[in-house]
Design an enzyme around this catalytic site. Structure first.
Site, PDB file in Angstrom:
ATOM      1  N   GLY A  22       0.794  -1.225   0.000  1.00  0.00           N
ATOM      2  CA  GLY A  22       0.000   0.000   0.000  1.00  0.00           C
ATOM      3  C   GLY A  22       0.830   1.282   0.000  1.00  0.00           C
ATOM      4  O   GLY A  22       1.870   1.373  -0.653  1.00  0.00           O
ATOM      5  N   ASP A  42       7.119  -4.391   9.336  1.00  0.00           N
ATOM      6  CA  ASP A  42       5.763  -4.813   8.962  1.00  0.00           C
ATOM      7  C   ASP A  42       5.580  -6.260   9.386  1.00  0.00           C
ATOM      8  O   ASP A  42       6.520  -6.911   9.847  1.00  0.00           O
ATOM      9  CB  ASP A  42       5.564  -4.650   7.438  1.00  0.00           C
ATOM     10  N   ASP A  73       5.728  -6.108  14.909  1.00  0.00           N
ATOM     11  CA  ASP A  73       4.369  -5.671  15.196  1.00  0.00           C
ATOM     12  C   ASP A  73       4.480  -4.362  15.981  1.00  0.00           C
ATOM     13  O   ASP A  73       5.063  -4.345  17.076  1.00  0.00           O
ATOM     14  CB  ASP A  73       3.655  -6.749  16.025  1.00  0.00           C
ATOM     15  N   VAL A  74       3.923  -3.285  15.448  1.00  0.00           N
ATOM     16  CA  VAL A  74       4.114  -1.976  16.083  1.00  0.00           C
ATOM     17  C   VAL A  74       3.447  -1.872  17.453  1.00  0.00           C
ATOM     18  O   VAL A  74       3.736  -0.954  18.215  1.00  0.00           O
ATOM     19  CB  VAL A  74       3.629  -0.812  15.178  1.00  0.00           C
ATOM     20  N   TYR A 167     -11.652   4.135  14.016  1.00  0.00           N
ATOM     21  CA  TYR A 167     -10.634   4.630  13.084  1.00  0.00           C
ATOM     22  C   TYR A 167     -10.562   6.161  13.134  1.00  0.00           C
ATOM     23  O   TYR A 167      -9.482   6.749  13.209  1.00  0.00           O
ATOM     24  CB  TYR A 167     -10.993   4.147  11.679  1.00  0.00           C
ATOM     25  N   ALA A 201      -6.293   4.140  -3.487  1.00  0.00           N
ATOM     26  CA  ALA A 201      -6.527   2.765  -3.943  1.00  0.00           C
ATOM     27  C   ALA A 201      -5.485   1.811  -3.357  1.00  0.00           C
ATOM     28  O   ALA A 201      -4.369   1.712  -3.857  1.00  0.00           O
ATOM     29  CB  ALA A 201      -6.482   2.713  -5.467  1.00  0.00           C
ATOM     30  N   THR A 202      -5.839   1.138  -2.282  1.00  0.00           N
ATOM     31  CA  THR A 202      -4.973   0.128  -1.647  1.00  0.00           C
ATOM     32  C   THR A 202      -5.861  -1.026  -1.179  1.00  0.00           C
ATOM     33  O   THR A 202      -7.090  -0.964  -1.287  1.00  0.00           O
ATOM     34  CB  THR A 202      -4.240   0.686  -0.406  1.00  0.00           C
ATOM     35  N   TRP A 263     -15.585  20.145   0.983  1.00  0.00           N
ATOM     36  CA  TRP A 263     -17.041  20.285   1.088  1.00  0.00           C
ATOM     37  C   TRP A 263     -17.415  21.010   2.359  1.00  0.00           C
ATOM     38  O   TRP A 263     -16.832  20.790   3.380  1.00  0.00           O
ATOM     39  CB  TRP A 263     -17.691  18.900   1.109  1.00  0.00           C
TER      40      TRP A 263
END
Ligand code: NDP
Length: 263
Positions: A22, A42, A73-74, A167, A201-202, A263
């Site tokens: 990504g 990663d 692993d973060v 998120y 786009a990933t 917007w």
């Protein structure tokens, strides 16, 4: 897309979390193209051939991409601390750290499982802090460095039809954490900034679209530029923030969203 050139990045030591695919991977490719020594942190690597793990658990990626890979692993503070020790011993303190590791979970707020909430906050926000603290400490001792954290436009707009409360909250946290670290560390030579992408786009967005096939068309319809972005278009901004070209930028959160948030 026009590509800028950042000559000061040549030979720099760069760590990229989430660099296996990504936006992170596009960023790794651009740093490698500038002649930087990149270490990917990663859980896996989607390109190149990975060699045997050495005594630090590092693997050399060969083939199309010349970089090192460390399975980190973060959210695992011990693993990140061990990585920091190995990095300093092998290559010295990092010049650049990019935090691109992240996940998303979608569910309406009333149905969001606490387990999912915790996982998103743990990886996206706490993981970013763990890496900033461990690798930022090396930078502070060296008296130089640039950290770029990937937040999201979802950290500043609710984008409520997406149903991504965890998120959104985590990404707002990443942006504000970046400002806070920037203020604490700027006078010791370490700049911290954030990038807030719109729809890119990933595989992360592909997963959301698979769950709701009309979603992609809605994203494009609302984006003034009329399309989603590419990982390379985000990587370009990350390199700018990493390089001396942005030497007076401290605590900025740069939106890269094709106009979605106007917007
Ligand atoms: P991807 O899902 O394509 O890549 C994310 C990478 O992070 C994967 O390689 C993944 O590993 C890795 N990762 C996940 N959890 C961990 C962990 N605990 N430790 C280490 N690595 C981990 O996502 P994108 O490239 O789309 O996103 C990159 C960043 O950009 C994320 O922070 C995301 O939130 C943010 N962003 C993305 C947008 C988009 O539209 N794509 C928009 C706004 C922000 P594995 O493959 O093993 O799962």
């Amino acid at each position: 897309m026009a590509i800028a050139h950042f000559p000061d990045l040549e030979g720099k030591v760069v760590a990229v979390t989430g660099g296996g695919r990504g936006i992170g991977l596009a960023t790794v490719r651009r740093f490698v193209a500038e002649g930087a020594h990149v270490v990917v942190m990663d859980l896996g690597m989607t390109v190149g051939d990975i060699g045997e793990a050495d005594s630090d658990g590092w693997q050399r990626v060969s083939g199309e991409l010349h970089a090192d890979f460390a399975d980190v692993d973060v959210t695992d503070e011990d693993a990140v601390a061990s990585f920091a020790t190995a990095l300093e011993r092998r290559l010295g303190p990092p010049d650049v750290v990019v935090n691109a590791a992240g996940i998303v979970r979608s569910a309406s707020a009333e149905d969001m499982r606490l387990k999912d909430w915790r996982q998103v906050v743990e990886i996206d926000l706490t993981g970013t802090f763990i890496v900033c603290q461990a690798l930022g400490s090396l930078m502070l001792r060296a008296g130089r460095g640039s950290i770029v954290n990937i937040a999201s436009m979802s950290g500043s707009i609710s984008n409520y039809p997406q149903k991504q409360s965890a998120y959104n909250a985590a990404k707002a946290g990443v942006a504000h954490l970046s400002r806070t670290l920037a203020g604490e560390w700027a006078d010791r030579g370490v700049r911290v900034n954030a990038v807030s992408p719109g729809y890119i786009a990933t595989e992360l967005t592909a997963g959301v679209m698979a769950a709701d096939p009309d979603m992609g068309a809605q994203w494009v319809a609302r984006t003034p530029i009329g399309r989603v972005g590419t990982p390379e278009e985000v990587a370009e901004v990350i390199l700018f923030l990493a390089s001396d070209a942005s030497s007076f930028m401290v605590g900025s959160d740069v939106t890269v969203d094709g106009g979605y948030t106007v917007w």
